[in-house]
Design a protein around this motif. Sequence first.
Motif, PDB file in Angstrom:
ATOM      1  N   PRO A  61     -41.619  13.638  17.560  1.00 21.52           N
ATOM      2  CA  PRO A  61     -40.387  13.710  16.767  1.00 21.52           C
ATOM      3  C   PRO A  61     -39.539  12.449  16.872  1.00 21.52           C
ATOM      4  O   PRO A  61     -38.801  12.126  15.954  1.00 21.52           O
ATOM      5  CB  PRO A  61     -39.650  14.900  17.380  1.00 21.52           C
ATOM      6  N   TYR A  90     -36.075   3.632  13.822  1.00 17.66           N
ATOM      7  CA  TYR A  90     -35.284   4.823  13.537  1.00 17.66           C
ATOM      8  C   TYR A  90     -34.510   4.698  12.222  1.00 17.66           C
ATOM      9  O   TYR A  90     -33.310   4.972  12.157  1.00 17.66           O
ATOM     10  CB  TYR A  90     -34.308   5.109  14.690  1.00 17.66           C
ATOM     11  N   ARG A 114     -38.683   8.016   7.834  1.00 22.15           N
ATOM     12  CA  ARG A 114     -40.012   8.574   8.077  1.00 22.15           C
ATOM     13  C   ARG A 114     -40.923   8.068   6.974  1.00 22.15           C
ATOM     14  O   ARG A 114     -40.454   7.830   5.862  1.00 22.15           O
ATOM     15  CB  ARG A 114     -39.946  10.106   8.006  1.00 22.15           C
ATOM     16  N   TRP A 124     -42.797   9.503   4.977  1.00 18.08           N
ATOM     17  CA  TRP A 124     -42.818  10.275   3.734  1.00 18.08           C
ATOM     18  C   TRP A 124     -41.532  10.116   2.920  1.00 18.08           C
ATOM     19  O   TRP A 124     -41.455  10.573   1.795  1.00 18.08           O
ATOM     20  CB  TRP A 124     -43.114  11.740   4.021  1.00 18.08           C
ATOM     21  N   ARG A 180     -36.000   2.960   0.930  1.00 19.24           N
ATOM     22  CA  ARG A 180     -35.386   4.281   1.025  1.00 19.24           C
ATOM     23  C   ARG A 180     -33.940   4.114   0.592  1.00 19.24           C
ATOM     24  O   ARG A 180     -33.264   3.205   1.072  1.00 19.24           O
ATOM     25  CB  ARG A 180     -35.435   4.780   2.467  1.00 19.24           C
ATOM     26  N   VAL A 197     -33.047  15.107  17.166  1.00 21.70           N
ATOM     27  CA  VAL A 197     -33.576  13.758  17.317  1.00 21.70           C
ATOM     28  C   VAL A 197     -33.869  13.131  15.950  1.00 21.70           C
ATOM     29  O   VAL A 197     -34.538  12.120  15.861  1.00 21.70           O
ATOM     30  CB  VAL A 197     -34.842  13.712  18.201  1.00 21.70           C
ATOM     31  N   ALA A 198     -33.366  13.737  14.921  1.00 21.06           N
ATOM     32  CA  ALA A 198     -33.492  13.213  13.562  1.00 21.06           C
ATOM     33  C   ALA A 198     -34.944  12.928  13.196  1.00 21.06           C
ATOM     34  O   ALA A 198     -35.266  11.908  12.612  1.00 21.06           O
ATOM     35  CB  ALA A 198     -32.639  11.969  13.384  1.00 21.06           C
ATOM     36  N   CYS A 199     -35.827  13.851  13.547  1.00 15.68           N
ATOM     37  CA  CYS A 199     -37.245  13.640  13.259  1.00 15.68           C
ATOM     38  C   CYS A 199     -37.566  13.931  11.798  1.00 15.68           C
ATOM     39  O   CYS A 199     -38.634  13.594  11.314  1.00 15.68           O
ATOM     40  CB  CYS A 199     -38.103  14.516  14.151  1.00 15.68           C
ATOM     41  N   GLU A 200     -36.646  14.555  11.114  1.00 16.19           N
ATOM     42  CA  GLU A 200     -36.772  14.845   9.684  1.00 16.19           C
ATOM     43  C   GLU A 200     -37.838  15.887   9.363  1.00 16.19           C
ATOM     44  O   GLU A 200     -38.268  16.015   8.228  1.00 16.19           O
ATOM     45  CB  GLU A 200     -37.041  13.572   8.871  1.00 16.19           C
ATOM     46  N   LEU A 201     -38.285  16.643  10.366  1.00 18.37           N
ATOM     47  CA  LEU A 201     -39.276  17.681  10.070  1.00 18.37           C
ATOM     48  C   LEU A 201     -38.651  18.801   9.256  1.00 18.37           C
ATOM     49  O   LEU A 201     -39.300  19.421   8.427  1.00 18.37           O
ATOM     50  CB  LEU A 201     -39.884  18.231  11.359  1.00 18.37           C
ATOM     51  N   VAL A 246     -31.573  13.843   6.105  1.00 22.02           N
ATOM     52  CA  VAL A 246     -31.412  13.311   7.456  1.00 22.02           C
ATOM     53  C   VAL A 246     -31.675  11.817   7.417  1.00 22.02           C
ATOM     54  O   VAL A 246     -32.658  11.363   6.837  1.00 22.02           O
ATOM     55  CB  VAL A 246     -32.384  13.978   8.454  1.00 22.02           C
ATOM     56  N   VAL A 247     -30.770  11.054   7.990  1.00 19.37           N
ATOM     57  CA  VAL A 247     -31.013   9.628   8.196  1.00 19.37           C
ATOM     58  C   VAL A 247     -30.850   9.360   9.682  1.00 19.37           C
ATOM     59  O   VAL A 247     -29.801   9.637  10.249  1.00 19.37           O
ATOM     60  CB  VAL A 247     -30.044   8.756   7.374  1.00 19.37           C
ATOM     61  N   PRO A 248     -31.910   8.874  10.329  1.00 19.55           N
ATOM     62  CA  PRO A 248     -31.806   8.647  11.765  1.00 19.55           C
ATOM     63  C   PRO A 248     -31.145   7.316  12.108  1.00 19.55           C
ATOM     64  O   PRO A 248     -30.979   6.448  11.249  1.00 19.55           O
ATOM     65  CB  PRO A 248     -33.263   8.644  12.220  1.00 19.55           C
ATOM     66  N   GLU A 297     -30.424   4.612  15.903  1.00 16.16           N
ATOM     67  CA  GLU A 297     -30.650   4.466  17.331  1.00 16.16           C
ATOM     68  C   GLU A 297     -29.317   4.515  18.054  1.00 16.16           C
ATOM     69  O   GLU A 297     -28.349   3.908  17.613  1.00 16.16           O
ATOM     70  CB  GLU A 297     -31.353   3.132  17.613  1.00 16.16           C
ATOM     71  N   ALA A 347     -32.492  12.126  23.067  1.00 16.04           N
ATOM     72  CA  ALA A 347     -33.331  10.929  23.001  1.00 16.04           C
ATOM     73  C   ALA A 347     -32.475   9.811  22.421  1.00 16.04           C
ATOM     74  O   ALA A 347     -31.338  10.049  22.020  1.00 16.04           O
ATOM     75  CB  ALA A 347     -34.535  11.195  22.115  1.00 16.04           C
ATOM     76  N   ARG A 401     -32.950   8.488  19.747  1.00 15.99           N
ATOM     77  CA  ARG A 401     -32.943   8.650  18.300  1.00 15.99           C
ATOM     78  C   ARG A 401     -32.008   9.798  17.950  1.00 15.99           C
ATOM     79  O   ARG A 401     -32.207  10.920  18.432  1.00 15.99           O
ATOM     80  CB  ARG A 401     -34.367   8.947  17.827  1.00 15.99           C
TER      81      ARG A 401
END
Lengths: 833, 192
Positions: free
Chosen positions: A99, A210, A213, A215, A238, B71-75, B87-89, B91, B99, B101
Amino acid sequence: MATIKINGKEITVEDNTLILDAARKAGYEIPTFCYQADLMGIGSCRMCLVEIEGQRKLQPSCITPVLHGMSINTDSSTVASARAGVLEFLLANHALDCPVCDKGGECELQDMVHKYGPRTGRHAEPKFKFHEKDYVLSQVIIKNSNRCVQCMKCVRVCREVVGRNVLGALGRGDHQEPTSFNRTFLDCDMDGNCIEVCPVGCFMRLPYRYKSRPWDLKGADTICPYCATGCRMVIEERDGQLLRARAQLGVGLNSETLCARGRFGCDFVNSAERITKPLIRHQAATWAEALASVKDGFSGKEGKHIGGVAAATLTNEELYLFQKLMRTVFGSPNIDSSSRWNSDAASAFIHAASMNEGGVSIFDCMEADTVLIIGSHISDENPVSEYIVRRISSNRRMNLIIASPRAMKLDSSANVKLRHLPAAEKAVLDAITLVINAGKLSEAEKLKAIKDSKMVDLLTAAGVGVDEITDIAKRLSASQSVAIVAGTEFLRFPDGTSGLALLKDVLKNLGKKVTVMPTLDRCNQRGAWEMGVHPSFGPGYATAEKGMDTEALLEAAMRGEIDALYVVGEDIISDYPDREFARTALSKVRFLVVQDIFMSETAKLAHVILPGASFSEKEGMFTNQEGRAQSIRKLLALPGKAKRDLDIIRAVGELFDGSFGPKNAVLVLDEIRQVNPMYSDVSLLFNNKKNSDNRLDNRAALVKCAAGVLPAAGEFASKAVSSRMEEHSFALVTGSHLFHLGRFSRKSETLLGLIKGATVEICEDDAARLGFVSGEKVKVKGKNHEVLATLKTSTGSKSRVAFIPESFEDAEVNRFFRRGEGVPRVSITRANQ
Amino acid sequence: MSDKKGGIDILDLIKKVLFTDFVKGLRITLGYNVSKSITHRYPDEEKWIPYRRFRGVHTLNRDEHGRELCVACELCVKACPTSCITVVPMEDDTGRGIADRVAKIWKVNLVRCLYCGYCEDACPTRAVRLGREYELACADFKCTVRNREELLLPQPVPESIEGGLVAKAKFERSLSGIKVTADLSATKKRAW
């Protein structure tokens, strides 16, 4: 040939083919981590294990060659459980922080585990950790070793392709960590090829860290806008921001490699300094007002008092339409594509390099017995061409000869490296030709010929020894085929072109196959010439009425004879080798229109500024140095009210001729195909196709031979420097920096972060003699200008040569030059003296 | 219906005369009239506190040290069937999140959301949960998008309360909108 059975299917392949390649050819997929076609096989990851009948243990297919009669099984249950086992072991210490990891979503390990892997792990022990926090390895690379799968692709690409050798493996077994010495900061080329080959998130891009992603990204397949190597890459955005550029395995001539400029330098398109609206005398205006003003400025002016300069960073379509506009609508033959060298030099170079005979593939050049690279600091100017040369030359028995005043990274691959004085390409080539000719003589006559006074003069002028020249001549004489890679120094010092043409003819007369490949430093320099943006020839090198080049235009402007000048994308003041002259001349132009994406020095003098588009906002084609016409694709929306350059040029044309066209890029390409026989076969379809089997030489994209013969070039005065100098005196040469090329790179935040301020590079011995150390601030003083720069030393460069890169704004290197003078002399002293 | 060939059905006639169906219906009505009411006097006096399993407005959670779990993994974005999450991650290694992130932007469009809970399921850190807030009516499109700062605020109904309760509530109407505040100290079990 060997006939083997793979999963019961019988195929015949060449001897010594790897089982992996044979299986892929037969249509069976074998997963790999550490295998890459161009790199040395090490068989470390064990993902590619296959079952060979009659052998008790599984064999890694990426390092096992086929034997006649082998029967191989690639998808038996043993193989499947072995793969799952390998993955389970790889995951034993893998951080599994997907993640957080930037690679998540495009990670090869994720894909493999999903496809082949165990669904559960049996390792209950605490995971081994190399470190807690990611550490920064260079300004663009950040590293997390906990995710490493020990495929060592990064180490191999760094050593075998980039030739930098800054990465290595620390530790052993599962504690093996590919990193820099002591995990300290890398002094590397910052090209990020280790990031690209890394199958997991071990090496990561710092500028992209960071941000997104995979996709979320929208990509477009395009061509790098920096040097003329013509690397294919995918730029991805993006929310309207260009986030990264990446290369793809087996696509384009560069495959997975790019240089620092291409991979990290494309963020200039996001710059806040872009011009977003038309300006009339630096006041915001509408397009209608700006075009009306252009109409006023150009109406009623005679063709010979009008000029046009278009940058070699525009697309073929734009350049074609630009020259059509100048020649047919304005009736002006005064058109040029560069302000750094004059058009006669370009004609002579095109003639000497036989560019009118069609495209020459770099892969063909590397098939030759001897490759001579001269007039180019290829490692800095065309890094990816250099990777190709290094990779192929290390796998073949061949001679690689490098002649350059400055040391370069490729020297380590060269059989002979020759250090000559700047601007002495002609002397070097003439001396080689003399010795080759002397080869036909008897022993006594040979000695005499070599000791001939002319030879002595040439050797003195070039500052080289007779042994080196004879060595090169011997190697050239002994080869069946010779390839000469000729760089931009021939354009700066055009007297060398006659030497190049002579050597080419002499070698041809000796019955050798000779190919000449130009290396250029603007993405579409070759396209600009082939589209006819040149004062003495039209599209396809067709003879045209001779006009004025940039230099002549400036001279005419100085005399007050230029009524209107249309400059597209070129910054004459920053590039012309005499800054003050260019500035004064342009300020005397009665009406100056500049079409650009940034407020350049030239644009500051303009009466009307038209905001153009960057490479990521338009469609079109670039022709690279080899003559491959490759298309670029649109990805981003235009900023503000900016328009595509093609539309602006057409709008300007329509002001005077309502039927001026064609209307769009595709129709312009159709017209180019009809008008220019070199481009008659060029198609948008094939040139962006993926090359199968990692065969990178997409020959269909090469342009064809031009109709007609180019006239031979005239003689040029030598600008050679004498080797006798005072103690602090150096000959100043210029060119592209590894991180900076042209003006765009100066607007890229990432590239600006890589190097702080201008540098001056001198040879280590000179630095030691003068008591300087690398990194020190020094004052470089010429007759006309002086700058403060950081000293950089290089090992093995010619003594008494100082190099300042072209594109640093804090060291305007073209101020050192004066029109009509040769290589400037500079003195280097401590900054505080 | 019985056979009508023999003239008028006697039984039917008796039912009609005695209003049998009417009495049957009235009995149900009267029965409810005297039974205990299940209507909540919402929003003026009472408010329903849903169970933990309720899928209301998203919440972003913190760990026991107060660090953001996201953790902004965007899942969640990937899992969302209506693409209502953005979502925009970024650091941030100052300890804001678990984390380095963290989310720069985490916003959800509540009008598009169909409260399926896939985002919860996708979340590897259990940072996003569908909370117990369900009052979404508003007069302005701005309030249909909730961003990170709002979602990270402590929830009015703490996790410790199991839910399934009716709490005393106060209905407030102001210029900024309407609000129903529940008094969690005065709750009663829902009477079914």
